[in-house]
Design a protein around this motif. Structure first.
Motif, PDB file in Angstrom:
ATOM      1  N   PHE A 112       0.873  -1.170   0.000  1.00  0.00           N
ATOM      2  CA  PHE A 112       0.000   0.000   0.000  1.00  0.00           C
ATOM      3  C   PHE A 112       0.906   1.214   0.000  1.00  0.00           C
ATOM      4  O   PHE A 112       1.838   1.298   0.808  1.00  0.00           O
ATOM      5  CB  PHE A 112      -0.918   0.045   1.225  1.00  0.00           C
ATOM      6  N   ALA A 113       0.643   2.182  -0.870  1.00  0.00           N
ATOM      7  CA  ALA A 113       1.461   3.387  -0.934  1.00  0.00           C
ATOM      8  C   ALA A 113       0.552   4.607  -0.949  1.00  0.00           C
ATOM      9  O   ALA A 113      -0.287   4.746  -1.843  1.00  0.00           O
ATOM     10  CB  ALA A 113       2.366   3.375  -2.168  1.00  0.00           C
ATOM     11  N   GLY A 114       0.711   5.462   0.052  1.00  0.00           N
ATOM     12  CA  GLY A 114      -0.123   6.655   0.157  1.00  0.00           C
ATOM     13  C   GLY A 114      -0.259   7.069   1.599  1.00  0.00           C
ATOM     14  O   GLY A 114       0.103   6.320   2.510  1.00  0.00           O
ATOM     15  N   ARG A 115      -0.749   8.278   1.816  1.00  0.00           N
ATOM     16  CA  ARG A 115      -0.970   8.741   3.186  1.00  0.00           C
ATOM     17  C   ARG A 115      -2.043   7.880   3.836  1.00  0.00           C
ATOM     18  O   ARG A 115      -3.058   7.553   3.210  1.00  0.00           O
ATOM     19  CB  ARG A 115      -1.412  10.216   3.182  1.00  0.00           C
ATOM     20  N   GLN A 116      -1.826   7.488   5.076  1.00  0.00           N
ATOM     21  CA  GLN A 116      -2.686   6.497   5.718  1.00  0.00           C
ATOM     22  C   GLN A 116      -3.936   7.141   6.330  1.00  0.00           C
ATOM     23  O   GLN A 116      -4.209   7.020   7.526  1.00  0.00           O
ATOM     24  CB  GLN A 116      -1.885   5.731   6.768  1.00  0.00           C
ATOM     25  N   THR A 117      -4.729   7.803   5.485  1.00  0.00           N
ATOM     26  CA  THR A 117      -5.940   8.470   5.944  1.00  0.00           C
ATOM     27  C   THR A 117      -7.161   7.596   5.680  1.00  0.00           C
ATOM     28  O   THR A 117      -7.089   6.592   4.969  1.00  0.00           O
ATOM     29  CB  THR A 117      -6.115   9.809   5.210  1.00  0.00           C
ATOM     30  N   PHE A 142       3.665   2.099   2.739  1.00  0.00           N
ATOM     31  CA  PHE A 142       4.583   3.204   2.486  1.00  0.00           C
ATOM     32  C   PHE A 142       3.769   4.494   2.448  1.00  0.00           C
ATOM     33  O   PHE A 142       2.828   4.611   1.666  1.00  0.00           O
ATOM     34  CB  PHE A 142       5.311   3.012   1.159  1.00  0.00           C
ATOM     35  N   GLY A 143       4.133   5.446   3.288  1.00  0.00           N
ATOM     36  CA  GLY A 143       3.397   6.706   3.327  1.00  0.00           C
ATOM     37  C   GLY A 143       3.278   7.222   4.737  1.00  0.00           C
ATOM     38  O   GLY A 143       3.479   6.492   5.714  1.00  0.00           O
ATOM     39  N   MET A 144       2.928   8.493   4.850  1.00  0.00           N
ATOM     40  CA  MET A 144       2.856   9.146   6.152  1.00  0.00           C
ATOM     41  C   MET A 144       1.718   8.584   6.994  1.00  0.00           C
ATOM     42  O   MET A 144       0.576   8.517   6.535  1.00  0.00           O
ATOM     43  CB  MET A 144       2.659  10.652   5.954  1.00  0.00           C
ATOM     44  N   PRO A 145       1.997   8.148   8.230  1.00  0.00           N
ATOM     45  CA  PRO A 145       0.923   7.678   9.113  1.00  0.00           C
ATOM     46  C   PRO A 145      -0.050   8.813   9.438  1.00  0.00           C
ATOM     47  O   PRO A 145       0.272   9.990   9.287  1.00  0.00           O
ATOM     48  CB  PRO A 145       1.676   7.216  10.365  1.00  0.00           C
ATOM     49  N   GLU A 172      13.267   5.088  -3.298  1.00  0.00           N
ATOM     50  CA  GLU A 172      13.160   3.974  -2.346  1.00  0.00           C
ATOM     51  C   GLU A 172      11.883   3.182  -2.592  1.00  0.00           C
ATOM     52  O   GLU A 172      11.873   1.950  -2.510  1.00  0.00           O
ATOM     53  CB  GLU A 172      13.198   4.506  -0.913  1.00  0.00           C
ATOM     54  N   LEU A 173      10.781   3.885  -2.915  1.00  0.00           N
ATOM     55  CA  LEU A 173       9.533   3.197  -3.241  1.00  0.00           C
ATOM     56  C   LEU A 173       9.714   2.356  -4.499  1.00  0.00           C
ATOM     57  O   LEU A 173       9.234   1.221  -4.580  1.00  0.00           O
ATOM     58  CB  LEU A 173       8.413   4.215  -3.446  1.00  0.00           C
ATOM     59  N   PHE A 192      -6.842  10.272  -8.862  1.00  0.00           N
ATOM     60  CA  PHE A 192      -6.068   9.448  -9.793  1.00  0.00           C
ATOM     61  C   PHE A 192      -5.376   8.298  -9.068  1.00  0.00           C
ATOM     62  O   PHE A 192      -5.776   7.167  -9.191  1.00  0.00           O
ATOM     63  CB  PHE A 192      -5.034  10.281 -10.566  1.00  0.00           C
ATOM     64  N   GLY A 193      -4.321   8.575  -8.311  1.00  0.00           N
ATOM     65  CA  GLY A 193      -3.546   7.521  -7.658  1.00  0.00           C
ATOM     66  C   GLY A 193      -2.301   7.220  -8.462  1.00  0.00           C
ATOM     67  O   GLY A 193      -2.206   6.180  -9.136  1.00  0.00           O
ATOM     68  N   LEU A 194      -1.332   8.136  -8.415  1.00  0.00           N
ATOM     69  CA  LEU A 194      -0.121   8.014  -9.233  1.00  0.00           C
ATOM     70  C   LEU A 194       0.629   6.713  -8.972  1.00  0.00           C
ATOM     71  O   LEU A 194       1.271   6.163  -9.869  1.00  0.00           O
ATOM     72  CB  LEU A 194       0.798   9.215  -8.976  1.00  0.00           C
ATOM     73  N   VAL A 195       0.528   6.192  -7.733  1.00  0.00           N
ATOM     74  CA  VAL A 195       1.268   4.967  -7.403  1.00  0.00           C
ATOM     75  C   VAL A 195       0.827   3.778  -8.254  1.00  0.00           C
ATOM     76  O   VAL A 195       1.578   2.817  -8.439  1.00  0.00           O
ATOM     77  CB  VAL A 195       1.138   4.607  -5.904  1.00  0.00           C
TER      78      VAL A 195
END
Length: 215
Positions: A112-117, A142-145, A172-173, A192-195
């Motif tokens: 999972f990649a993105g801010r954990q909201t 991966f992403g800001m908690p 790193e990602l 969108f979701g660039l990841v």
């Protein structure tokens, strides 16, 4: 002000929408905040002039640019003619996200990649993992908690290991993607979701919700 001046000069104007209309965004994510007893309108109030300014910009724009059909459909629902909307999807930098040459072995690793909201659908991903009874599965985040989903991580009781890497640089990602079996982006609202295209560029299959623009 720029659009008004452009009109005076007879120049065409294009309004780029990095996300969909804010009112539609909030309608989609509001139930997740209500689950925690949070009123989204009170927690994230908008300036009184915001909606009027946005409406003015939309009226002045000759064309609209969006990265996904998800945002395009939201703009159409806001009474913007589809003939005036250009859909231009984002791409991934192949110099950074290099195609892997073989599928990784070992444990089944979900990325999972993105801010954990809450907007990213983290609670649904964790609940889905709790239904997996076999061992040898891993979720790499991966992403800001975020404090919004901290309780969901704390209450998680599945057998799959959850490893939080925090926010990392793109390079790193990109290296991490080479070891992942699948990317999962279960967002409730995602322009969108660039990841997604970054993972695909690396050769990683993706599972996304129908609200992810990159679908």
């Amino acid at each position: 002000a720029i659009f008004k001046r452009a009109k005076e000069l007879g120049m065409s104007t294009v309004l780029n929408h990095a996300s969909g209309p804010i009112a539609q965004q909030r309608r989609l994510v509001a139930p997740e905040y209500e689950r925690l007893g949070i009123n989204l309108e009170e927690q994230q109030p908008l300036p009184e002039s915001y909606e009027a300014r946005i409406a003015s910009e939309i009226d002045l724009a000759d064309f609209h640019c969006a990265a996904s059909t998800v945002v395009r459909d939201q703009l159409v629902a806001d009474r913007i003619s589809p003939d005036r909307i250009w859909v231009v999807p984002y791409g991934a930098d192949g110099r950074v996200f290099k195609k892997r040459t073989q599928t990784p072995g070992g444990n089944f690793r979900i990325c999972f990649a993105g801010r954990q909201t809450l907007r990213k659908g983290i609670p649904y991903l964790l609940k889905a993992l709790e239904s997996i009874y076999s061992t040898g599965w891993e979720l790499h985040c991966f992403g800001m908690p975020s404090s919004e989903t901290a309780p969901d991580f704390k209450q998680y009781s599945g057998k799959a290991d959850v490893i939080n890497h925090g926010a990392v640089p793109q390079k790193e990602l990109a290296r991490a993607f080479l070891d992942m079996h699948v990317l999962v982006l279960p967002s409730i609202e995602e322009a969108f979701g660039l990841v997604v295209v970054q993972a695909l560029e690396s050769g990683v299959p993706c599972i996304v919700s129908d609200r992810v623009g990159a679908k």
